[in-house]
Design a protein around this motif. Structure first.
Motif, PDB file in Angstrom:
ATOM      1  N   THR A 178       0.842  -1.199   0.000  1.00  0.00           N
ATOM      2  CA  THR A 178       0.000   0.000   0.000  1.00  0.00           C
ATOM      3  C   THR A 178       0.876   1.247   0.000  1.00  0.00           C
ATOM      4  N   GLU A 179       1.900   1.201   0.827  1.00  0.00           N
ATOM      5  CA  GLU A 179       2.792   2.351   0.940  1.00  0.00           C
ATOM      6  C   GLU A 179       3.475   2.667  -0.394  1.00  0.00           C
ATOM      7  N   ARG A 180       3.936   1.612  -1.054  1.00  0.00           N
ATOM      8  CA  ARG A 180       4.589   1.821  -2.352  1.00  0.00           C
ATOM      9  C   ARG A 180       3.615   2.357  -3.376  1.00  0.00           C
ATOM     10  N   PHE A 181       2.407   1.817  -3.309  1.00  0.00           N
ATOM     11  CA  PHE A 181       1.354   2.247  -4.219  1.00  0.00           C
ATOM     12  C   PHE A 181       1.082   3.744  -4.029  1.00  0.00           C
ATOM     13  N   LEU A 182       0.916   4.140  -2.755  1.00  0.00           N
ATOM     14  CA  LEU A 182       0.644   5.542  -2.439  1.00  0.00           C
ATOM     15  C   LEU A 182       1.786   6.441  -2.872  1.00  0.00           C
ATOM     16  N   LYS A 183       2.987   5.959  -2.610  1.00  0.00           N
ATOM     17  CA  LYS A 183       4.171   6.749  -2.930  1.00  0.00           C
ATOM     18  C   LYS A 183       4.196   7.037  -4.435  1.00  0.00           C
ATOM     19  N   TYR A 184       3.887   6.003  -5.217  1.00  0.00           N
ATOM     20  CA  TYR A 184       3.897   6.199  -6.656  1.00  0.00           C
ATOM     21  C   TYR A 184       2.857   7.241  -7.071  1.00  0.00           C
ATOM     22  N   LEU A 185       1.633   7.079  -6.544  1.00  0.00           N
ATOM     23  CA  LEU A 185       0.560   7.998  -6.927  1.00  0.00           C
ATOM     24  C   LEU A 185       0.938   9.435  -6.601  1.00  0.00           C
ATOM     25  N   LYS A 186       1.501   9.618  -5.407  1.00  0.00           N
ATOM     26  CA  LYS A 186       1.819  10.973  -4.984  1.00  0.00           C
ATOM     27  C   LYS A 186       2.946  11.589  -5.798  1.00  0.00           C
ATOM     28  N   GLU A 187       3.898  10.759  -6.183  1.00  0.00           N
ATOM     29  CA  GLU A 187       5.051  11.312  -6.895  1.00  0.00           C
ATOM     30  C   GLU A 187       4.820  11.481  -8.387  1.00  0.00           C
ATOM     31  N   TYR A 188       4.077  10.550  -8.984  1.00  0.00           N
ATOM     32  CA  TYR A 188       4.080  10.524 -10.445  1.00  0.00           C
ATOM     33  C   TYR A 188       2.729  10.734 -11.103  1.00  0.00           C
ATOM     34  N   SER A 189       1.662  10.783 -10.323  1.00  0.00           N
ATOM     35  CA  SER A 189       0.370  10.838 -10.987  1.00  0.00           C
ATOM     36  C   SER A 189      -0.447  11.981 -10.408  1.00  0.00           C
ATOM     37  N   ASP A 190      -1.070  12.779 -11.262  1.00  0.00           N
ATOM     38  CA  ASP A 190      -1.855  13.873 -10.687  1.00  0.00           C
ATOM     39  C   ASP A 190      -3.321  13.840 -11.072  1.00  0.00           C
ATOM     40  N   THR A 191      -3.714  12.975 -12.006  1.00  0.00           N
ATOM     41  CA  THR A 191      -5.121  12.893 -12.362  1.00  0.00           C
ATOM     42  C   THR A 191      -5.564  11.443 -12.279  1.00  0.00           C
ATOM     43  N   TYR A 192      -6.515  11.176 -11.411  1.00  0.00           N
ATOM     44  CA  TYR A 192      -7.024   9.811 -11.355  1.00  0.00           C
ATOM     45  C   TYR A 192      -8.377   9.727 -10.673  1.00  0.00           C
ATOM     46  N   ILE A 193      -9.064   8.616 -10.983  1.00  0.00           N
ATOM     47  CA  ILE A 193     -10.284   8.246 -10.252  1.00  0.00           C
ATOM     48  C   ILE A 193      -9.939   6.947  -9.550  1.00  0.00           C
ATOM     49  N   ILE A 194     -10.206   6.900  -8.268  1.00  0.00           N
ATOM     50  CA  ILE A 194      -9.814   5.716  -7.530  1.00  0.00           C
ATOM     51  C   ILE A 194     -11.030   5.177  -6.769  1.00  0.00           C
ATOM     52  N   ILE A 195     -11.392   3.946  -7.059  1.00  0.00           N
ATOM     53  CA  ILE A 195     -12.538   3.332  -6.384  1.00  0.00           C
ATOM     54  C   ILE A 195     -12.030   2.638  -5.137  1.00  0.00           C
TER      55      ILE A 195
END
Lengths: 231, 249
Positions: A178-195
């Motif tokens: 989960t932590e790695r997943f979050l880290k990626y989203l925060k660093e590299y992605s700025d537009t998303y829909i997450i269910i």
């Protein structure tokens, strides 16, 4: 606001499954570049269905789906959508079908017309960003479920999408994944829909949380944009 | 579920180029299959056993596989000697077991075991995905390779699904008996597996579409022919040719 800024615009969308179950009746929804949206709602409310409609995997009965400023109707309209929006499936086993991780991650870029050399570089870079360095030659179906989820994300982001659609990414993930997943989203992605049904998780990753219920999308809560980034 | 238990290891055969494996084993199997009599098949069995010895795979696991094959062959031993015309060896009531019948079923037994052993030793020592790659390089039609590969990729997923359903039955005190309830339950189980597999295939296809699939897989790794591969290829071809010349022509 200029309407051209919307990445995704859905108007009066109606959708029922072939067995007659009605999911959406006049649904409206829009997403701008930079939106980090959490989507929650009861089972069967149509959260996954909505993502599949955006990707053109399901076709609406009526209504308009406009993506990147163009109305999308036919299968061929969605070719461009699938190149520029990435969908992460609920079950990673559905997404990973190549023998090795290298091939699975390279599958999308190769379909986009990249050369083998370019694809290899993308694989290396993507694996590194997700903390999967050294995984390239491993066999996909022998990974743990947490690793599978991260590799599935790698296969999607390797296509360099402008927007991510993430279907219950946090289910079944241990703390580290989960932590790695979050880290990626925060660093590299700025537009998303997450269910997700996990409100704690959503508060961590989303700026706005919407709730899908009885064919309506309503605001569930707006979180402070200046939230602390914890990595 | 472990389908590749023989692929783990590091013998000469494990490192052999899978393309060479396919090219050499196909004629070998073909020649064995069309042999007559018992001498040729016996020689083939000895050669196959020699190959197995080189691979250093677990004898215990190998015997496990052979038992499965020979269970089917055992049934032939019961029926064939009585249904083949020739000189009688003994009688059971009106039934006559013939000398020729016994030789025929012995020939089948030797041939089947020779083929199974060679297949396990040569093809079983490669991982399935490298075999699939080899098939692509050997210009086998894409659809067949995909079928072969997807079957392998998802058989273990399906097996897990089956185990989950079986557990679901077990925790509600299901015990298999010879009655309608058991038959119906198993029919439900099989039906459920078929539906779930179909649904999964649809989801996989959608996932592939999302990543721009247009009907073609690109192969990333390529094989390189080494000296050992060439030597093995030539040797195996020589063996197959000699066997063919001696026992078929």
């Amino acid at each position: 606001m200029n309407r051209e800024e919307y990445l995704i615009e859905i108007r009066d969308l109606c959708f029922s499954y072939a067995n007659g179950r009605k999911v959406f009746n006049s649904l409206n929804f829009s997403l701008k570049s930079g939106d980090r949206i959490g989507l929650t709602g009861p089972n069967g409310a149509g959260k996954t269905t909505l993502l599949h409609l955006i990707m053109g995997l399901l076709k609406p009965n009526s209504g308009e789906i406009k993506i990147f400023g163009k109305v999308r109707k036919e299968e061929k309209d969605f070719t461009e959508v699938r190149q520029r929006i990435g969908l992460l499936f609920q079950d990673s086993d559905d997404q990973l079908f190549c023998p090795t991780i290298e091939e699975d991650v390279a599958f999308g870029p190769l379909n986009l017309g990249k050369s083998l050399e370019e694809a290899r570089a993308i694989v290396r870079e993507t694996c590194e960003k997700l903390g999967l360095k050294g995984f390239e030659k491993r066999i996909t179906h022998r990974l743990s479920s947490g690793e599978k989820r991260l590799v599935a994300l790698a296969t999607v982001v390797a296509m360099n999408p402008e927007c991510l659609l993430l279907d219950e990414p946090s289910t079944g993930l241990d703390e580290m994944s989960t932590e790695r997943f979050l880290k990626y989203l925060k660093e590299y992605s700025d537009t998303y829909i997450i269910i997700s049904q996990d409100h704690g998780f959503l508060k961590d990753v989303a700026d706005k949380i919407y709730r899908l219920k009885d064919s309506k999308i309503e605001m569930w809560g707006e979180l402070k944009k200046t939230k602390k980034i914890v990595i | 579920m472990h389908l590749e238990e023989f692929a783990e290891g590091n013998s000469f055969f494990h490192r052999l180029d899978p393309r060479v494996k396919f090219i050499t084993i196909m004629p070998y199997i073909f020649v064995i299959a069309i042999m007559q009599g018992t001498k040729g098949p016996l020689l083939a069995l000895i050669i196959s056993l020699l190959i197995v010895a080189f691979t250093r795979i677990s004898v215990k696991k190998l015997i496990g596989r052979l038992i499965v094959v020979n269970t089917f062959i055992f049934i032939l031993w019961i029926f064939l000697p009585f249904s083949y015309p020739g000189d009688a060896v003994f009688h059971i009531g009106p039934l006559e077991a013939t000398h020729e019948g016994f030789l025929y079923v012995l020939s089948i037994t030797l041939k089947a075991n020779a083929i199974v052993l060679a297949t396990i030793a040569i093809l079983g020592t490669s991982e399935v995905f490298s075999l699939a790659h080899a098939l692509v390089h050997l210009k086998v039609p894409d659809k067949l390779v995909h079928l072969f590969f997807f079957f392998y990729r998802y058989i273990s997923v399906l097996h897990e699904e089956y185990e989950r359903l079986e557990n679901a039955m077990a925790i509600r005190a299901f015990k298999a008996k010879t009655n309608m309830h058991t038959y119906r339950t198993y029919a439900y189980l099989v039906g459920m597996l078929i539906i779930r597999s179909y649904d999964r295939s649809q989801r996989i296809y959608k996932a592939m579409l999302c990543r721009g699939f247009k009907g073609k897989f690109r192969v990333m790794s390529h094989f390189e022919l080494k000296r050992g591969d060439v030597v093995f290829g030539l040797l195996m071809t020589l063996i197959t040719s000699v066997m063919g010349l001696l026992f078929i022509l």
